[in-house]
Design a protein around this motif. Structure first.
Motif, PDB file in Angstrom:
ATOM      1  N   ASP A   1     -31.064 -91.933   9.930  1.00  0.00           N
ATOM      2  CA  ASP A   1     -31.717 -90.869  10.166  1.00  0.00           C
ATOM      3  C   ASP A   1     -33.171 -91.382   9.994  1.00  0.00           C
ATOM      4  OD1 ASP A   1     -32.639 -88.142   9.576  1.00  0.00           O
ATOM      5  OD2 ASP A   1     -31.743 -87.892   7.614  1.00  0.00           O
TER       6      ASP A   1
ATOM      7  N   SER B   1     -29.719 -86.061  13.965  1.00  0.00           N
ATOM      8  CA  SER B   1     -30.547 -85.783  12.851  1.00  0.00           C
ATOM      9  C   SER B   1     -31.589 -84.790  13.245  1.00  0.00           C
ATOM     10  CB  SER B   1     -31.099 -87.195  12.038  1.00  0.00           C
ATOM     11  OG  SER B   1     -29.932 -88.015  11.846  1.00  0.00           O
TER      12      SER B   1
ATOM     13  N   GLY C   1     -27.630 -83.465  16.767  1.00  0.00           N
ATOM     14  CA  GLY C   1     -28.380 -83.133  15.637  1.00  0.00           C
ATOM     15  C   GLY C   1     -29.600 -81.848  16.020  1.00  0.00           C
TER      16      GLY C   1
END
Length: 198
Positions: free
Chosen positions: A151, A174, A198
């Motif tokens: 991340d 992320s 993400g």
């Protein structure tokens, strides 16, 4: 210059330990540029940065065509596609990995390495990949450019990148921080050119 650490630009002997020593030593000495002269550097394990907090180092080749970091065929640590390993991994954890540049070189994941990613890249606030080719010797591998392995990747800038082969060309995920990518060439991916989870 990595030759001073014993790295072999002929590709005849394994330069993993020499390249890793150059990368690791830079943490103690601050933000440095690690210059790879023209040639092919054979590696058999991941080249990894120390992790946060860190400033650099940056990896600079002689040219995209002239400087190649090549993973040895059938390297033991790169066999599991469910546990992808980058030939190069620049950071992880918190967003404290600054000033990491990779420029003017090629990463080649060799053949028989289905669990390989070319570059697992993280830099924050300042950092870039420019004029870089990432290629798979046999078309296999998890991802050419992996921006999803941890991340908080970015903000960073990626330009003039060519990815050849792999299941996925560029992998992202992320919701924290950002990546700017331009002038990206993707060829012969088996699943997707770009996959964003993400």
């Amino acid at each position: 210059m990595v030759k001073s650490y014993g790295a072999d630009p002929s590709g005849a002997k394994d330069s993993t330990a020499a390249l890793q020593a150059a990368i690791s030593e830079s943490k103690a000495k601050g933000n440095r540029i690690i210059w790879l002269v023209k040639g092919t550097y054979l590696v058999s394990a991941m080249l990894k940065w120390a992790g946060p907090p860190q400033m650099g180092p940056s990896l600079l080749g002689d040219s995209r065509e002239g400087t190649i970091i090549r993973l040895a065929d059938r390297s033991p640590g790169f066999q599991d596609p469910d546990a992808a390993q980058g030939v190069v991994r620049t950071g992880w954890g918190s967003a404290d990995n600054f000033c990491i540049d990779i420029r003017d070189l090629t990463i080649d994941t060799g053949s028989g390495n289905p669990g390989a990613s070319g570059i697992q890249y993280m830099s924050n606030n300042q950092g870039s990949i420019r004029r870089v080719t990432v290629r798979s010797g046999d078309g296999a591998g998890v991802a050419g450019l992996d921006l999803a392995y941890t991340d908080m990747i970015g903000p960073c800038y990626l330009a003039d990148i060519s990815v050849e082969g792999f299941n996925v060309g560029v992998r992202t995920s992320s919701t924290v921080n950002s990546n700017v990518i331009e002038r990206l060439s993707l060829k012969h991916q088996r699943v997707a050119g770009i996959r964003n989870n993400g």
